[in-house]
Write a protein that holds these residues in place. Structure first.
Motif, PDB file in Angstrom:
ATOM      1  N   ILE A 196      -0.043  -3.267  15.371  1.00 35.22           N
ATOM      2  CA  ILE A 196      -1.382  -3.595  14.920  1.00 35.22           C
ATOM      3  C   ILE A 196      -1.970  -2.428  14.149  1.00 35.22           C
ATOM      4  O   ILE A 196      -1.946  -1.282  14.594  1.00 35.22           O
ATOM      5  CB  ILE A 196      -2.260  -3.971  16.127  1.00 35.22           C
ATOM      6  CG1 ILE A 196      -1.750  -5.311  16.665  1.00 35.22           C
ATOM      7  CG2 ILE A 196      -3.710  -4.067  15.720  1.00 35.22           C
ATOM      8  CD1 ILE A 196      -2.258  -5.657  18.008  1.00 35.22           C
ATOM      9  N   LYS A 197      -2.455  -2.738  12.948  1.00 35.60           N
ATOM     10  CA  LYS A 197      -3.068  -1.705  12.119  1.00 35.60           C
ATOM     11  C   LYS A 197      -4.519  -1.542  12.530  1.00 35.60           C
ATOM     12  O   LYS A 197      -5.160  -2.533  12.885  1.00 35.60           O
ATOM     13  CB  LYS A 197      -2.985  -2.115  10.643  1.00 35.60           C
ATOM     14  CG  LYS A 197      -1.571  -2.034  10.120  1.00 35.60           C
ATOM     15  CD  LYS A 197      -1.552  -1.912   8.621  1.00 35.60           C
ATOM     16  CE  LYS A 197      -1.740  -3.288   7.970  1.00 35.60           C
ATOM     17  NZ  LYS A 197      -1.456  -3.251   6.527  1.00 35.60           N
ATOM     18  N   THR A 236      -3.163  -6.974  11.370  1.00 40.73           N
ATOM     19  CA  THR A 236      -4.429  -6.449  11.869  1.00 40.73           C
ATOM     20  C   THR A 236      -4.901  -7.381  12.965  1.00 40.73           C
ATOM     21  O   THR A 236      -4.393  -8.489  13.119  1.00 40.73           O
ATOM     22  CB  THR A 236      -5.491  -6.380  10.754  1.00 40.73           C
ATOM     23  OG1 THR A 236      -5.731  -7.709  10.321  1.00 40.73           O
ATOM     24  CG2 THR A 236      -5.005  -5.538   9.611  1.00 40.73           C
ATOM     25  N   LYS A 286      -1.190 -15.175  13.112  1.00 46.28           N
ATOM     26  CA  LYS A 286      -0.114 -14.720  12.226  1.00 46.28           C
ATOM     27  C   LYS A 286       1.023 -14.108  13.037  1.00 46.28           C
ATOM     28  O   LYS A 286       2.186 -14.172  12.661  1.00 46.28           O
ATOM     29  CB  LYS A 286      -0.650 -13.672  11.244  1.00 46.28           C
ATOM     30  CG  LYS A 286      -1.529 -14.256  10.177  1.00 46.28           C
ATOM     31  CD  LYS A 286      -0.704 -14.941   9.102  1.00 46.28           C
ATOM     32  CE  LYS A 286      -1.618 -15.610   8.096  1.00 46.28           C
ATOM     33  NZ  LYS A 286      -0.885 -16.454   7.161  1.00 46.28           N
ATOM     34  N   ASP A 345       4.762  -5.312   6.003  1.00 44.93           N
ATOM     35  CA  ASP A 345       3.365  -5.706   6.030  1.00 44.93           C
ATOM     36  C   ASP A 345       3.312  -7.232   5.982  1.00 44.93           C
ATOM     37  O   ASP A 345       4.296  -7.894   5.653  1.00 44.93           O
ATOM     38  CB  ASP A 345       2.658  -5.092   4.810  1.00 44.93           C
ATOM     39  CG  ASP A 345       1.151  -5.252   4.903  1.00 44.93           C
ATOM     40  OD1 ASP A 345       0.661  -5.439   6.027  1.00 44.93           O
ATOM     41  OD2 ASP A 345       0.490  -5.172   3.857  1.00 44.93           O
ATOM     42  N   ASN A 356       0.423  -9.167   4.529  1.00 52.01           N
ATOM     43  CA  ASN A 356      -0.167  -9.627   3.274  1.00 52.01           C
ATOM     44  C   ASN A 356       0.299  -8.789   2.099  1.00 52.01           C
ATOM     45  O   ASN A 356      -0.003  -7.612   2.023  1.00 52.01           O
ATOM     46  CB  ASN A 356      -1.692  -9.547   3.364  1.00 52.01           C
ATOM     47  CG  ASN A 356      -2.222 -10.569   4.332  1.00 52.01           C
ATOM     48  OD1 ASN A 356      -2.135 -11.763   4.082  1.00 52.01           O
ATOM     49  ND2 ASN A 356      -2.712 -10.096   5.452  1.00 52.01           N
ATOM     50  N   MET A 357       1.064  -9.428   1.219  1.00 50.28           N
ATOM     51  CA  MET A 357       1.553  -8.705   0.045  1.00 50.28           C
ATOM     52  C   MET A 357       1.599  -9.682  -1.124  1.00 50.28           C
ATOM     53  O   MET A 357       1.782 -10.884  -0.912  1.00 50.28           O
ATOM     54  CB  MET A 357       2.955  -8.151   0.298  1.00 50.28           C
ATOM     55  CG  MET A 357       3.001  -7.040   1.324  1.00 50.28           C
ATOM     56  SD  MET A 357       4.675  -6.497   1.626  1.00 50.28           S
ATOM     57  CE  MET A 357       5.391  -7.901   2.410  1.00 50.28           C
ATOM     58  N   PRO A 358       1.428  -9.183  -2.334  1.00 47.61           N
ATOM     59  CA  PRO A 358       1.585 -10.077  -3.496  1.00 47.61           C
ATOM     60  C   PRO A 358       3.060 -10.489  -3.636  1.00 47.61           C
ATOM     61  O   PRO A 358       3.925  -9.918  -2.986  1.00 47.61           O
ATOM     62  CB  PRO A 358       1.123  -9.208  -4.671  1.00 47.61           C
ATOM     63  CG  PRO A 358       1.273  -7.800  -4.206  1.00 47.61           C
ATOM     64  CD  PRO A 358       1.089  -7.809  -2.723  1.00 47.61           C
ATOM     65  N   VAL A 403       0.368   3.523   3.056  1.00 45.72           N
ATOM     66  CA  VAL A 403       1.028   3.091   4.288  1.00 45.72           C
ATOM     67  C   VAL A 403       2.517   3.401   4.201  1.00 45.72           C
ATOM     68  O   VAL A 403       3.107   3.946   5.137  1.00 45.72           O
ATOM     69  CB  VAL A 403       0.806   1.590   4.550  1.00 45.72           C
ATOM     70  CG1 VAL A 403       1.657   1.126   5.718  1.00 45.72           C
ATOM     71  CG2 VAL A 403      -0.655   1.309   4.819  1.00 45.72           C
ATOM     72  N   ALA A 426      10.350 -12.575  13.431  1.00 47.30           N
ATOM     73  CA  ALA A 426      10.018 -11.163  13.634  1.00 47.30           C
ATOM     74  C   ALA A 426      10.341 -10.773  15.066  1.00 47.30           C
ATOM     75  O   ALA A 426      10.251 -11.578  15.991  1.00 47.30           O
ATOM     76  CB  ALA A 426       8.542 -10.931  13.347  1.00 47.30           C
ATOM     77  N   GLY A 476       4.689 -15.170  12.643  1.00 47.31           N
ATOM     78  CA  GLY A 476       5.716 -14.168  12.371  1.00 47.31           C
ATOM     79  C   GLY A 476       6.868 -14.268  13.355  1.00 47.31           C
ATOM     80  O   GLY A 476       8.042 -14.228  12.982  1.00 47.31           O
ATOM     81  N   TRP A 508       5.548  -6.605  16.572  1.00 48.72           N
ATOM     82  CA  TRP A 508       4.508  -6.320  15.613  1.00 48.72           C
ATOM     83  C   TRP A 508       3.824  -5.001  15.945  1.00 48.72           C
ATOM     84  O   TRP A 508       3.915  -4.514  17.058  1.00 48.72           O
ATOM     85  CB  TRP A 508       3.482  -7.440  15.607  1.00 48.72           C
ATOM     86  CG  TRP A 508       2.889  -7.660  16.959  1.00 48.72           C
ATOM     87  CD1 TRP A 508       1.817  -7.012  17.483  1.00 48.72           C
ATOM     88  CD2 TRP A 508       3.383  -8.532  17.979  1.00 48.72           C
ATOM     89  NE1 TRP A 508       1.607  -7.433  18.763  1.00 48.72           N
ATOM     90  CE2 TRP A 508       2.551  -8.365  19.105  1.00 48.72           C
ATOM     91  CE3 TRP A 508       4.440  -9.449  18.048  1.00 48.72           C
ATOM     92  CZ2 TRP A 508       2.737  -9.072  20.285  1.00 48.72           C
ATOM     93  CZ3 TRP A 508       4.624 -10.141  19.228  1.00 48.72           C
ATOM     94  CH2 TRP A 508       3.775  -9.953  20.329  1.00 48.72           C
ATOM     95  N   SER A 557       0.842  -1.200   0.000  1.00 51.22           N
ATOM     96  CA  SER A 557       0.000   0.000   0.000  1.00 51.22           C
ATOM     97  C   SER A 557       0.875   1.248   0.000  1.00 51.22           C
ATOM     98  O   SER A 557       1.642   1.491   0.920  1.00 51.22           O
ATOM     99  CB  SER A 557      -0.902   0.004   1.227  1.00 51.22           C
ATOM    100  OG  SER A 557      -1.263   1.319   1.547  1.00 51.22           O
ATOM    101  N   ALA A 558       0.722   2.028  -1.073  1.00 55.57           N
ATOM    102  CA  ALA A 558       1.548   3.231  -1.190  1.00 55.57           C
ATOM    103  C   ALA A 558       1.266   4.192  -0.044  1.00 55.57           C
ATOM    104  O   ALA A 558       2.160   4.858   0.465  1.00 55.57           O
ATOM    105  CB  ALA A 558       1.281   3.916  -2.523  1.00 55.57           C
ATOM    106  N   ILE A 582       9.848  -5.611  12.288  1.00 60.51           N
ATOM    107  CA  ILE A 582       8.510  -5.407  12.843  1.00 60.51           C
ATOM    108  C   ILE A 582       7.484  -5.769  11.777  1.00 60.51           C
ATOM    109  O   ILE A 582       7.609  -5.379  10.619  1.00 60.51           O
ATOM    110  CB  ILE A 582       8.335  -3.935  13.272  1.00 60.51           C
ATOM    111  CG1 ILE A 582       9.232  -3.623  14.468  1.00 60.51           C
ATOM    112  CG2 ILE A 582       6.873  -3.643  13.617  1.00 60.51           C
ATOM    113  CD1 ILE A 582       8.866  -4.350  15.740  1.00 60.51           C
TER     114      ILE A 582
END
Lengths: 121, 691, 179
Positions: A104-105, A84, A90, A53, A55-57, A14, A99, A94, A102, A11-12, A80
């Protein structure tokens, strides 16, 4: 010495928010759009910390962390994970992948800085 | 932030377009995992970013869709035509929300339909967004909790480094929470040959006195909960009964309580009569670190209890301020009389008298310290009166600002605090009036709309530093320079540094506000502030960065009443130097005698000196041998030539009054034991006059 | 009644300075001390003789003869220090003044006091509250608050004292010793 933090997010907005917040606090920021892009940009660079992040492609956060930990240079850097609240398992995954912590968003700039200060010496 | 909101919207519109395509694809191929993942990520991003940029309604709504697709992704739900239809209408709804519209009824309807898809048994309890983010956001507690002491044992897992955790940052974080004693335990360290440098063998005992509560301590370790053994125990629980129990736990009890030591071993050790800690270490019953840490706990708890006990007592009595002032005056006189007694006793050959004089001296010095400490007040009370000032002023001016404070517990002499109030009011008014910008201007400059004025106090040696800083627009050296030239304060052709230019705001008759407002700029300028601080024996330092704000630091003496001094003679007169800055005394080489100034070689370093006889025009006969008092001031060494050095002397400072405004380098006078008056030299002033 | 503000019998302490009789309102006099060692304060104009220890307090002492353009006070058995209470810049302070000798306390009726003459005195007319007349002798009543105003004390105006006097100019220079 200025420390460099990599933000990995598809996400640009973010990335922009993380970038803006960290730069204002005096850090250098490198942006990457997904795990794969992140790994490419890590090689040969001098990064002090990664905020990624989940979840990313192409390559998600967990896999990226596993790969980063395998690189000798980044074996011990703080990483980090942005998650969500619906992804409690997750968080554990992580941590298992390596990791450090974390966030949280959604989060606010001061929360981001709080976490950075917590893990980055 | 406006730019970022725009960026979010733009991104969200893009994602919604993609989402539409993906959903239509899904309708064709309901099992296309890639498309399912795409839908999920799109929802996930919109939700996450929406929450961050203030689009809470969008985030809340999208959460429902995300939940459903998380289950689709996990294989718990199937993609159906209904689901695709529903998601498409959800997508459209998000779009209208982004456009700033949105139909509440439709939203409720969609949510209900989405929830109907979820398995009934699993109502997916709405987890409150929490975790680390939330904890940090509430780091400023509304009501101060009591100060409590905790003992924390932090044993990180061997492989803690593998997660990029640096235990030191955690310890640092604890240190920021309050008074903190950290004892590392190194007993688990293996021999060098067996050691894996990537493992953490050390564990720590931490003794923390904080008002932030146990949860705040746990939050420090939130990322490593699963990778360490953590025990947190309150060792001083602030129960009333504890106040009378001055000693707290004994060393042995502490070690047993922590599981470092068994009761039997303790009993055995106690049978031998020696220092328990030493015995236990010798017997290898516990490690040296365990004993150190336990002893630290004992000390801290004891101190804590004492402090609380003190607090209980001080709240129980009230004395009129005038009575205290009188007491201090009387003590001052008593110190003078006692000095005379001691001097007389030393000249009379009577051992009884000498011993009485010594007793009196001891009592008087105790009495003096006591009387002085009674006049010490916490500056917090003064700080809190400014809250209202800031509130009222910001309302009047249409600015948004808040006042934050730190170091409220710092103690200062009552007189100093009283005289400090007006200058502080003036500085704060100035910050609000000239420093903090209007909310729109702040936003345009990329700052928070709300400006901050921060007041802090701290001890620094025998001084207290009070800092007033704001994050306003700072001083503009160009404007000040122009103004100063216009007022004829500086010649137009001389180069000044920005700092020097900024300091011109302290020059008499200077006021930068081009528009004189109701608040500051009413004739009394910063010059008055500077003068009042200097009258208190303090100094003012200014730091300002254009665009970032201004910080003014006031350096003040703890008390105005008494100094430790070095007594010297010059002709028939006595003078006193403040002992704190005296480094040493040396003899003046004969070939240097009679010079007004010069350089002395002190162990290889060239130290400038000033001949005080010449400086002060003292004509009485010069002694055979003169002495030089070497002082350190402002990190520079400088010598003063005097006739002779008598010795250290406690000086009760008497003000010289207006009559002596012409002698700025004499900060006061004191009465010596023989009744003579000695003048107290202000070293910084004399240097200002000379250089 | 000849002088504004003086409407009733007043008591004045009379003292000698260079063979002339001066007097101060008794309400402003705290006490009279025998001469004692005076500690000189550097950088002060000559008329500021220094400070003394008055029962634990530090009190400045001025030499009025310097101030009024007369030769400096020579110490004698009669020399004394008059401790006065006066108001400088709104603050009440104690100041000592050297006097050759102290004579007596006088009662003066308002009609025994005349305005200060424009001519014929050695000091600034501003320092004089009025001229008292008793037994055919003129007594100069000092306005001590004016003599000891902050400006006067800092020596700014002391050199002008001579310019205001028509009678004589004593070759006395007590310009401030600034560095």
């Amino acid at each position: 010495m200025t420390q460099t933090i990599m933000t990995v997010d598809d996400s640009a907005s973010v990335r922009q928010m993380v970038n803006f917040t960290l730069k204002k606090a005096g850090y250098e920021v490198v942006e990457a759009v997904d795990g794969k892009d992140g790994l490419t940009k890590l090689a040969g660079a001098k990064i002090n910390m990664i905020i990624t992040d989940l979840n990313m492609p192409n390559m998600d956060g967990i896999e990226m962390i596993r790969n980063v930990r395998a690189m000798a240079q980044y074996k011990f850097i703080p990483i980090i994970l942005l998650t969500t609240e619906s992804q409690d398992d997750k968080k554990k995954e992580g941590k298992k992948a390596g990791a450090t912590g974390w966030i949280i968003k959604p989060f606010k700039p001061e929360q981001l800085l709080g976490v950075v200060k917590k893990v980055l010496k | 932030m406006d730019g970022q909101e725009e960026a979010f919207k733009e991104e969200a519109y893009e994602l919604l377009t993609e989402l539409e395509t993906s959903l239509l694809e899904l309708e064709e191929n309901p099992h296309d995992m890639e498309q399912i993942g795409r839908v999920f990520r799109a929802m996930h991003t919109i939700k996450g970013s929406g929450g961050m940029f203030g689009f809470d309604a969008i985030a809340d709504f999208t959460h429902n869709v995300e939940t459903v697709f998380d289950m689709v992704r996990g294989g718990e739900l199937q993609v159906t035509k209904d689901l695709v239809n529903l998601t498409l209408s959800a997508r459209d709804h998000i779009k209208t929300l982004l456009d700033g519209e949105g139909d509440k009824d439709l939203e409720t309807q969609i949510i209900a339909s989405l929830q109907a898809l979820l398995p009934a048994a699993d109502p997916k309890e709405e987890t409150v967004p929490g975790g680390i983010g939330k904890d940090i956001s509430k780091s400023a507690p509304d009501a101060p909790s009591p100060l409590l002491t905790y003992t924390i044992r932090f044993c990180p897992a061997l492989d803690i480094f593998a997660n990029g955790t640096n235990p030191i940052t955690l310890l640092d974080e604890l240190r920021e929470m309050g008074e903190c004693i950290v004892t590392p335990h190194t007993e688990n360290l293996p021999l060098l040959d067996d050691m894996d440098p990537e493992s953490c063998y050390i564990f720590w005992d931490i003794l923390l006195t904080t008002d932030q509560g146990e949860n705040a301590i746990r939050d420090v370790f939130i990322f490593v909960e699963d990778e360490c053994d953590l025990s947190i125990e309150c060792v001083d629980n602030d129960q009333g009964s504890n106040v009378d129990e001055l000693n707290g736990d004994k060393l042995g009890e502490i070690l047993v309580k922590r599981g470092d030591l068994s009761n039997e071993t303790l009993g055995k050790a106690l049978e031998e009569q020696n220092l328990l800690g030493e015995i236990l270490v010798k017997e290898k019953a516990v490690s040296q670190a365990s004993v150190c840490s336990a002893l630290a706990e004992q000390a801290v708890v004891k101190k804590q209890i004492e402090r609380r006990r003190e607090a209980v007592h001080t709240t129980s009595i009230r004395v009129a301020a005038g009575k205290l002032d009188h007491l201090v005056d009387l003590v001052g006189e008593l110190v003078t009389v006692q000095a005379r007694l001691s001097q007389k006793a030393s000249t009379v050959n009577d051992s009884d008298l000498v011993s009485i004089a010594e007793d009196v001296e001891m009592l008087v010095s105790g009495l003096r310290d006591n009387a002085m400490s009674m006049r010490m007040l916490q500056i917090g009370t003064t700080f809190s009166t400014f809250k209202r000032l800031v509130r009222d002023l910001s309302n009047d001016l249409g600015k948004q600002m808040e006042l934050t404070t730190s170091g409220e517990e710092t103690e200062l002499d009552k007189t100093v605090i009283e005289k400090l109030k007006d200058p502080l009011v003036h500085i704060i008014r100035n910050s609000i009036d000239h420093g903090i910008e209007m909310p729109e201007a702040r936003k345009a400059a990329g700052k928070e709309a709300t400006g901050t004025v921060h007041l802090s106090a701290e001890h620094a040696g025998g001084n207290v530093l009070i800092r007033i800083s704001d994050n306003g627009k700072g001083l503009d050296p160009a404007v000040i320079r122009a103004k100063a030239m216009e007022k004829g304060l500086i010649p137009p052709d001389v180069d000044f540094t920005d700092k020097e230019v900024n300091n011109l705001i302290f020059a008499p008759g200077f006021s930068t506000a081009s528009q004189v407002s109701d608040l500051s700029g009413r004739g009394v300028g910063m010059d008055v502030v500077k003068r009042s601080i200097e009258e208190l024996g303090g100094s003012v330092d200014l730091n300002s960065q254009k665009g970032d704000g201004t910080a003014i630091t006031l350096k003040l003496p703890l008390t105005l009443a008494i100094i430790e001094g070095l007594l010297v003679t010059l002709g028939r007169g006595y003078y006193i130097f403040p002992l704190t800055s005296v480094e040493e005394c040396v003899e003046l080489p004969r070939d240097e005698t009679g010079k007004k100034s010069g350089l002395l070689n002190i162990r290889g370093e060239m130290v400038p000196y000033i001949g005080l006889r010449e400086e002060y025009g003292i004509e009485e006969e010069r002694p055979e041998l003169e002495h030089v008092v070497i002082m350190e001031t402002n990190e520079k060494r400088v010598g003063f030539v005097v006739d002779s050095v008598v010795g250290s002397q406690q000086a009760v400072i008497k003000k010289m009054g207006n009559a002596f405004n012409n002698a700025p380098d004499i900060s006061g006078a004191t009465i010596l034991g023989n009744g003579a008056v000695a003048l107290i030299i202000d070293v910084n002033k004399i240097l200002d006059l000379r250089f | 009644m000849t002088i504004e503000g003086i409407t009733q019998t007043g008591q004045y302490l009379a003292f000698m300075l260079d063979q002339e009789v001066y007097a101060l309102d008794i309400m402003q006099v705290r006490e009279v001390l025998d001469y004692t060692e005076i500690t000189k304060v550097p950088r002060m104009p000559n008329f500021m003789r220094g400070v003394i220890n008055l029962r634990g307090g530090v009190v400045p002492v001025v030499d009025l003869r310097f101030k009024f353009g007369m030769p400096a006070t020579e110490k004698s058995v009669n020399t004394c220090i008059i401790i006065m209470e006066n108001t400088i810049d709104g603050e009440t302070t104690l100041i000592g003044a050297l006097a050759d000798s102290v004579r007596e306390v006088l009662d003066l009726e308002p009609d025994q006091i005349e305005p200060a003459p424009k001519l014929g005195t050695r000091l600034k007319t501003g320092f004089i509250k009025g001229m008292g007349k008793k037994n055919d002798e003129f007594i100069i009543l000092l306005d001590i608050d004016r003599v000891f105003s902050a400006d006067e004390l800092s020596g700014v105006n002391s050199a002008e004292a001579h310019l205001d006097t028509e009678m004589e100019a004593v070759g006395e220079t007590d310009a401030p010793l600034s560095s």
